[in-house]
Design a protein around this motif. Structure first.
Motif, PDB file in Angstrom:
ATOM      1  N   ARG A  97       0.861  -1.198   0.000  1.00 11.54           N
ATOM      2  CA  ARG A  97       0.000   0.000   0.000  1.00 11.54           C
ATOM      3  C   ARG A  97       0.890   1.239   0.000  1.00 11.54           C
ATOM      4  O   ARG A  97       0.901   2.014   0.955  1.00 11.54           O
ATOM      5  CB  ARG A  97      -0.910  -0.011   1.234  1.00 11.54           C
ATOM      6  CG  ARG A  97      -1.834  -1.216   1.318  1.00 11.54           C
ATOM      7  CD  ARG A  97      -2.813  -1.042   2.467  1.00 11.54           C
ATOM      8  NE  ARG A  97      -3.664  -2.198   2.634  1.00 11.54           N
ATOM      9  CZ  ARG A  97      -3.409  -3.225   3.453  1.00 11.54           C
ATOM     10  NH1 ARG A  97      -2.292  -3.218   4.176  1.00 11.54           N
ATOM     11  NH2 ARG A  97      -4.238  -4.236   3.539  1.00 11.54           N
ATOM     12  N   MET A 100      -0.760   4.902   0.476  1.00 11.20           N
ATOM     13  CA  MET A 100      -1.187   5.170   1.854  1.00 11.20           C
ATOM     14  C   MET A 100       0.025   5.293   2.776  1.00 11.20           C
ATOM     15  O   MET A 100       0.078   6.180   3.645  1.00 11.20           O
ATOM     16  CB  MET A 100      -2.128   4.075   2.354  1.00 11.20           C
ATOM     17  CG  MET A 100      -2.660   4.338   3.752  1.00 11.20           C
ATOM     18  SD  MET A 100      -3.974   3.207   4.244  1.00 11.20           S
ATOM     19  CE  MET A 100      -5.350   3.841   3.295  1.00 11.20           C
ATOM     20  N   PHE A 104       0.952   8.754   4.994  1.00 10.42           N
ATOM     21  CA  PHE A 104       1.055   8.812   6.457  1.00 10.42           C
ATOM     22  C   PHE A 104       2.496   8.975   6.933  1.00 10.42           C
ATOM     23  O   PHE A 104       2.739   9.547   7.997  1.00 10.42           O
ATOM     24  CB  PHE A 104       0.385   7.585   7.080  1.00 10.42           C
ATOM     25  CG  PHE A 104      -1.103   7.729   7.171  1.00 10.42           C
ATOM     26  CD1 PHE A 104      -1.684   8.466   8.184  1.00 10.42           C
ATOM     27  CD2 PHE A 104      -1.928   7.186   6.197  1.00 10.42           C
ATOM     28  CE1 PHE A 104      -3.060   8.634   8.262  1.00 10.42           C
ATOM     29  CE2 PHE A 104      -3.308   7.343   6.255  1.00 10.42           C
ATOM     30  CZ  PHE A 104      -3.872   8.073   7.291  1.00 10.42           C
ATOM     31  N   TYR A 107       2.866  12.580   6.749  1.00  8.20           N
ATOM     32  CA  TYR A 107       2.064  13.206   7.811  1.00  8.20           C
ATOM     33  C   TYR A 107       2.826  13.218   9.135  1.00  8.20           C
ATOM     34  O   TYR A 107       2.901  14.245   9.813  1.00  8.20           O
ATOM     35  CB  TYR A 107       0.752  12.437   7.963  1.00  8.20           C
ATOM     36  CG  TYR A 107      -0.229  13.067   8.907  1.00  8.20           C
ATOM     37  CD1 TYR A 107      -1.117  14.044   8.463  1.00  8.20           C
ATOM     38  CD2 TYR A 107      -0.298  12.697  10.250  1.00  8.20           C
ATOM     39  CE1 TYR A 107      -2.032  14.627   9.322  1.00  8.20           C
ATOM     40  CE2 TYR A 107      -1.202  13.276  11.115  1.00  8.20           C
ATOM     41  CZ  TYR A 107      -2.073  14.233  10.653  1.00  8.20           C
ATOM     42  OH  TYR A 107      -2.969  14.818  11.514  1.00  8.20           O
ATOM     43  N   GLY A 147       0.726  14.461   2.345  1.00  4.74           N
ATOM     44  CA  GLY A 147       0.834  14.054   3.752  1.00  4.74           C
ATOM     45  C   GLY A 147       1.677  15.045   4.538  1.00  4.74           C
ATOM     46  O   GLY A 147       1.331  15.444   5.660  1.00  4.74           O
ATOM     47  N   VAL A 184      -6.581  14.260   9.173  1.00  6.35           N
ATOM     48  CA  VAL A 184      -6.496  12.835   8.816  1.00  6.35           C
ATOM     49  C   VAL A 184      -7.547  12.438   7.773  1.00  6.35           C
ATOM     50  O   VAL A 184      -7.210  11.829   6.747  1.00  6.35           O
ATOM     51  CB  VAL A 184      -6.571  11.939  10.070  1.00  6.35           C
ATOM     52  CG1 VAL A 184      -6.720  10.468   9.679  1.00  6.35           C
ATOM     53  CG2 VAL A 184      -5.319  12.123  10.932  1.00  6.35           C
ATOM     54  N   PRO A 185      -8.850  12.767   7.972  1.00  6.37           N
ATOM     55  CA  PRO A 185      -9.827  12.454   6.915  1.00  6.37           C
ATOM     56  C   PRO A 185      -9.504  13.148   5.592  1.00  6.37           C
ATOM     57  O   PRO A 185      -9.671  12.557   4.522  1.00  6.37           O
ATOM     58  CB  PRO A 185     -11.152  12.981   7.487  1.00  6.37           C
ATOM     59  CG  PRO A 185     -10.952  13.019   8.957  1.00  6.37           C
ATOM     60  CD  PRO A 185      -9.508  13.354   9.150  1.00  6.37           C
ATOM     61  N   LEU A 188      -6.866  11.188   3.784  1.00  3.17           N
ATOM     62  CA  LEU A 188      -7.390   9.971   3.162  1.00  3.17           C
ATOM     63  C   LEU A 188      -7.978  10.280   1.776  1.00  3.17           C
ATOM     64  O   LEU A 188      -7.793   9.512   0.829  1.00  3.17           O
ATOM     65  CB  LEU A 188      -8.453   9.320   4.057  1.00  3.17           C
ATOM     66  CG  LEU A 188      -7.935   8.727   5.375  1.00  3.17           C
ATOM     67  CD1 LEU A 188      -9.099   8.277   6.249  1.00  3.17           C
ATOM     68  CD2 LEU A 188      -6.996   7.552   5.105  1.00  3.17           C
ATOM     69  N   ILE A 191      -5.065  10.735  -0.558  1.00  2.00           N
ATOM     70  CA  ILE A 191      -4.430   9.465  -0.942  1.00  2.00           C
ATOM     71  C   ILE A 191      -5.194   8.824  -2.104  1.00  2.00           C
ATOM     72  O   ILE A 191      -4.589   8.288  -3.046  1.00  2.00           O
ATOM     73  CB  ILE A 191      -4.333   8.521   0.270  1.00  2.00           C
ATOM     74  CG1 ILE A 191      -3.301   9.060   1.274  1.00  2.00           C
ATOM     75  CG2 ILE A 191      -3.957   7.108  -0.165  1.00  2.00           C
ATOM     76  CD1 ILE A 191      -3.310   8.376   2.625  1.00  2.00           C
ATOM     77  N   LEU A 192      -6.516   8.881  -2.060  1.00  2.00           N
ATOM     78  CA  LEU A 192      -7.334   8.380  -3.181  1.00  2.00           C
ATOM     79  C   LEU A 192      -7.029   9.165  -4.458  1.00  2.00           C
ATOM     80  O   LEU A 192      -6.920   8.586  -5.547  1.00  2.00           O
ATOM     81  CB  LEU A 192      -8.824   8.483  -2.842  1.00  2.00           C
ATOM     82  CG  LEU A 192      -9.332   7.576  -1.720  1.00  2.00           C
ATOM     83  CD1 LEU A 192     -10.800   7.880  -1.417  1.00  2.00           C
ATOM     84  CD2 LEU A 192      -9.178   6.105  -2.110  1.00  2.00           C
TER      85      LEU A 192
END
Length: 444
Positions: A97, A100, A104, A107, A147, A184-185, A188, A191-192
């Motif tokens: 992954r 992702m 992170f 981040y 991130g 964080v949301p 996400l 990342i998509l």
């Protein structure tokens, strides 16, 4: 109306002076303070006193916090601790992954380390993993850059959010909590986006470091536990202090609450983290603590940020002495922009002049006199305003932003590819964060 036009002129002056004429933001903000004060009719002796009070008061509140935070970041970077954190996140999420994992990794690395430095540190690892997974570097590099940007603009102890919290008088513990809940949301979603854009633009990720060289860097880096401690301990202490001061008094009102209040004070908490960061190198020598060593490098970076923050505080103080708050009160309250106003101001300044930190500090200085008029009169609303400013300061990163060039040049991107990937991604990050923040503000 004249005062509002004068304010808009001063904002335009800051942007044009720092972009077109390359004037340092410190001088641009200081000049704007003088211009606004003189043309708003403030007596000259009172104007100078106001600038001094705003400058000194702002630095007095957050100067040590910024210095300690940057020393932690420098020791994380130089010792290899940031690389250790990156490797840990990779192990948890899994090498398959990659998007992702990179999101992170960026981040967590950017909480103590500047986004530019973080990208440079992690880029070799990203290339190696991307090559192994047979993916496009475009997607994984953008996941990493977004991130880094997410925590850089919205999660203390990065300097921008710390400075904004100080200028607006927001509780740092609540800023950290809402910053995490918002960013964080939003990450996400980014990342998509990174996975999608990576499937459309292929860039060969030929590694510049071999796997053996990467393993050598990890071998010389501090352990995972050591690497986490300087970041996690200050954050936990600051958040505990915020809980201790809740009206329900979860820790009572005795000695324990007093002790938590002391060690959780942002200045003390960051100084504790700073001391803990000295354990990161294999051997702490005198050179690291000298003016030409790691400490000297951190202080040089801190000085620039503190000066800009102080000048921003001076500008805000001059605005507070005028009647601009009462003039804008009806316009702001009737405009129904609410938490979106600081977001839009920060986004405009960021897009125009490039620096997220300058955009955050300038916006906080402009918004500070308007907090009551905008309905930001509670601790929660002040913290939300800080995050809204940070979300705005994440977009749009383009050619006038040094981070844009770090991402594109280290990822073998053409400029037009940088706009389609990184720049568009920062817009998605900022608006996603604001949608999440708006939902949080409606619930709380």
């Amino acid at each position: 109306m004249y005062t509002i036009i004068l304010l808009l002129f001063c904002i335009a002056f800051i942007i044009v002076a720092s972009t077109r004429f390359k004037l340092h933001p410190f001088l641009a903000l200081l000049a704007a303070s003088l211009l606004f004060g003189i043309f708003s009719g403030l007596p000259l002796d009172e104007l100078i006193k106001t600038i001094n009070d705003g400058f000194g008061g702002t630095i007095g509140g957050i100067g040590i916090i910024i210095i300690a935070g940057l020393i932690i970041g420098t020791f994380m970077e130089k010792s290899g601790g940031a690389y250790t954190l990156a490797n840990l996140v990779l192990k948890i999420i899994g090498p398959k992954r990659v998007h992702m994992a990179m999101g992170f990794i960026g981040y967590f690395v950017s909480i103590p380390v500047f986004a530019d430095s973080g990208f440079i540190i992690v880029s070799p690892l990203n290339r190696a993993l991307t090559k192994k997974a047979k993916l496009s570097l475009a997607g994984t590099a953008v996941a990493l850059s977004l991130g880094l940007m997410a925590s850089h603009t919205m999660v203390p102890p990065t300097p921008g959010p710390i400075a904004a919290a100080g200028i607006l008088g927001a509780d740092l513990g609540q800023v950290i909590l809402f910053g995490l809940m918002t960013s964080v949301p939003a990450l996400l979603v980014c990342i998509l986006f990174a996975k999608k854009i990576g499937s459309k633009i292929f860039i060969d990720p030929s590694p510049k470091l071999t796997e053996e060289q990467i393993n050598t860097q990890l071998k010389n880096a501090p352990s995972v536990f050591k690497s986490f401690i300087p970041i996690v301990v200050p954050i936990i202490l600051i958040v505990l202090r915020s809980f201790a001061e809740y009206p329900t008094m979860p820790f009572g009102d005795g000695t324990f609450k007093y002790a938590i209040g002391f060690v959780g004070n942002p200045v003390v908490a960051l100084l504790i983290g700073m001391v803990l960061s000295f354990t990161l190198p294999k051997k702490l020598d005198k050179e690291m603590l000298s003016t030409s060593g790691w400490i000297g490098e951190a202080l040089t970076s801190a000085a620039i940020i503190i000066l800009i923050t102080g000048a921003g505080g001076a500008f805000g103080k001059v605005l507070q002495t005028s009647d601009i708050s009462s003039l804008l009160e009806n316009n702001v309250s009737n405009g129904n922009l609410g938490i979106w106003l600081p977001f839009l101001i920060a986004a405009g300044i960021k897009t125009a002049q490039g620096s997220s930190t300058v955009a955050i500090i300038t916006t906080a200085s402009i918004i500070a006199p308007l907090m009551l008029a905008m309905g930001f009169d509670t601790e929660v609303s002040k913290a939300l305003a800080v995050i809204a400013i940070g979300a705005g300061a994440s977009l749009v990163s383009h050619a006038n932003d040094s981070f844009f060039w770090v991402v594109t040049q280290m990822s073998d991107m053409k400029v037009n590819q940088g706009y389609r990937t990184h720049s568009l991604g920062t817009a998605i990050l900022g608006f996603s964060a604001m949608i999440v923040l708006t939902i949080i503000s409606l619930i709380i």
